[in-house]
Design an enzyme around this catalytic site. Sequence first.
Site, PDB file in Angstrom:
ATOM      1  N   TYR A 160       1.121 -89.981   0.829  1.00 45.77           N
ATOM      2  CA  TYR A 160       1.560 -90.830   1.946  1.00 45.77           C
ATOM      3  C   TYR A 160       1.782 -92.275   1.459  1.00 45.77           C
ATOM      4  O   TYR A 160       2.619 -93.005   1.969  1.00 45.77           O
ATOM      5  CB  TYR A 160       0.564 -90.762   3.111  1.00 45.77           C
ATOM      6  CG  TYR A 160       1.173 -91.130   4.445  1.00 45.77           C
ATOM      7  CD1 TYR A 160       2.296 -90.454   4.937  1.00 45.77           C
ATOM      8  CD2 TYR A 160       0.647 -92.153   5.223  1.00 45.77           C
ATOM      9  CE1 TYR A 160       2.857 -90.792   6.159  1.00 45.77           C
ATOM     10  CE2 TYR A 160       1.203 -92.486   6.447  1.00 45.77           C
ATOM     11  CZ  TYR A 160       2.304 -91.809   6.901  1.00 45.77           C
ATOM     12  OH  TYR A 160       2.863 -92.147   8.111  1.00 45.77           O
ATOM     13  N   LYS A 167       1.175 -98.081   7.754  1.00 39.93           N
ATOM     14  CA  LYS A 167       0.547 -97.643   9.013  1.00 39.93           C
ATOM     15  C   LYS A 167      -0.749 -98.424   9.271  1.00 39.93           C
ATOM     16  O   LYS A 167      -1.072 -98.718  10.429  1.00 39.93           O
ATOM     17  CB  LYS A 167       0.253 -96.134   8.990  1.00 39.93           C
ATOM     18  CG  LYS A 167       1.488 -95.244   9.079  1.00 39.93           C
ATOM     19  CD  LYS A 167       2.281 -95.399  10.367  1.00 39.93           C
ATOM     20  CE  LYS A 167       3.316 -94.292  10.508  1.00 39.93           C
ATOM     21  NZ  LYS A 167       4.288 -94.527  11.597  1.00 39.93           N
TER      22      LYS A 167
HETATM   23  C1  N5H Z   1       1.244 -86.879   3.627  1.00 33.63           C
HETATM   24  C2  N5H Z   1       2.403 -86.687   4.178  1.00 33.63           C
HETATM   25  C3  N5H Z   1       3.577 -86.190   3.404  1.00 33.63           C
HETATM   26  C4  N5H Z   1       4.124 -87.272   2.442  1.00 33.63           C
HETATM   27  C5  N5H Z   1       4.657 -88.485   3.122  1.00 33.63           C
HETATM   28  C6  N5H Z   1       5.564 -88.477   4.115  1.00 33.63           C
HETATM   29  C7  N5H Z   1       5.978 -89.661   4.831  1.00 33.63           C
HETATM   30  C8  N5H Z   1       6.868 -89.620   5.790  1.00 33.63           C
HETATM   31  C9  N5H Z   1       7.245 -90.787   6.636  1.00 33.63           C
HETATM   32  C10 N5H Z   1       8.516 -91.520   6.275  1.00 33.63           C
HETATM   33  C11 N5H Z   1       8.913 -92.307   7.496  1.00 33.63           C
HETATM   34  C12 N5H Z   1       9.618 -90.575   5.832  1.00 33.63           C
HETATM   35  C13 N5H Z   1      10.848 -91.241   5.288  1.00 33.63           C
HETATM   36  O1  N5H Z   1      11.027 -92.437   5.387  1.00 33.63           O
HETATM   37  C14 N5H Z   1      11.857 -90.348   4.630  1.00 33.63           C
HETATM   38  C15 N5H Z   1      13.083 -91.089   4.109  1.00 33.63           C
HETATM   39  O2  N5H Z   1      12.829 -91.618   2.835  1.00 33.63           O
HETATM   40  C16 N5H Z   1      14.285 -90.119   3.978  1.00 33.63           C
HETATM   41  N1  N5H Z   1      14.652 -89.520   5.253  1.00 33.63           N
HETATM   42  C17 N5H Z   1      15.576 -90.074   6.075  1.00 33.63           C
HETATM   43  O3  N5H Z   1      16.180 -91.099   5.820  1.00 33.63           O
HETATM   44  C18 N5H Z   1      15.818 -89.351   7.384  1.00 33.63           C
HETATM   45  C19 N5H Z   1      17.266 -88.880   7.390  1.00 33.63           C
HETATM   46  C20 N5H Z   1      15.492 -90.281   8.536  1.00 33.63           C
HETATM   47  C21 N5H Z   1      15.693 -89.634   9.882  1.00 33.63           C
HETATM   48  O4  N5H Z   1      14.119 -90.601   8.404  1.00 33.63           O
HETATM   49  C22 N5H Z   1      13.681 -91.843   8.698  1.00 33.63           C
HETATM   50  N2  N5H Z   1      12.371 -92.024   8.587  1.00 33.63           N
HETATM   51  O5  N5H Z   1      14.431 -92.713   9.053  1.00 33.63           O
HETATM   52  C23 N5H Z   1       2.617 -87.068   5.615  1.00 33.63           C
HETATM   53  C24 N5H Z   1       2.946 -85.928   6.522  1.00 33.63           C
HETATM   54  C25 N5H Z   1       1.909 -84.834   6.411  1.00 33.63           C
HETATM   55  C26 N5H Z   1       3.003 -86.437   7.987  1.00 33.63           C
HETATM   56  C27 N5H Z   1       4.190 -87.309   8.264  1.00 33.63           C
HETATM   57  C28 N5H Z   1       5.546 -86.744   8.018  1.00 33.63           C
HETATM   58  C29 N5H Z   1       3.960 -88.563   8.726  1.00 33.63           C
HETATM   59  C30 N5H Z   1       4.977 -89.555   9.116  1.00 33.63           C
HETATM   60  O6  N5H Z   1       4.665 -90.747   9.104  1.00 33.63           O
HETATM   61  O7  N5H Z   1       6.109 -89.173   9.478  1.00 33.63           O
END
Ligand code: N5H
Length: 259
Positions: A160, A167
Amino acid sequence: MNLSLEGKTYVIMGVANKRSIAWGISQSLSKAGATLIFTYAGERMEKNVRQLADSLDQEETMVLPCDITDDNEIEKTFQDIKDKVGHIDGLAHCIAFANKEELDGDYLNTTRDGFMLAHSISSYSLTAVAKVIRELDLMKEGGSIVTMTYLGGERIVKNYNVMGVAKASLDASVQYLANDLGKDSIRVNAISAGPIRTLSAKGIGGFNDVLQEMEEKAPLNRLVTQEEVGDTALFLMSDLARGITGETIHVDAGYNKVG
Ligand code: N5H
């Protein structure tokens, strides 16, 4: 006092598609009779959000762009909202981002730019929006602001990384904002959801393992759904939660109490 949100208006930030937690919240609030206004990030999201908004049982749907890295755009979006509806009763902030390559391996490898980006989008954006809401006196009858957080801000959760640090900053902001806005009868709370398959979780390494561990270890032995998070947001938006602010409610089948 009941859960009806009839005659109330809420802004929902962060719907990407039908799996979004923001969409679960939208459905719960809409079923309770609320009027909803949606903001989306970037043109890519617009079509999806419009389609989803149109599928709700709403008289008129308001869907606006809002790039939360741009203070002028935030101000313009919320001024538009004020011009249209006069005041709002609540806001759901369901926005986060970190560079994918920094959500894997050692936290130590986080770059300065990646750190700033994750904090700007995932944490400061709540403060920026709250600030504009107060400047425009948009919640003049009081209100409820709800943001989404995750266990990885309270303790170490593998991979994370910089999101956990962001967060933690968001969680602290919730408390300080609750203190600043309490005098205006605006409550500020966070929901800490268990892992849910959403677009932002897509393609993140090790996500399946996290889901499996949750099913095995959580007191309820199962995952949680967008609808369950939505119903908790509904509670927090309603008068039933009138004594709650600066709080984080875990909607995670009890997982955070284990281990
Ligand atoms: C321990 C975990 C798994 C590892 C970490 C995951 C973190 C996720 C959160 C962030 C916000 C994801 C993110 O920014 C992905 C982007 O780099 C690429 N994706 C995108 O751009 C998509 C298309 C758009 C829609 O996404 C965003 N954010 O704009 C954590 C998990 C078990 C729980 C989890 C998934 C937590 C969380 O904070 O969402």
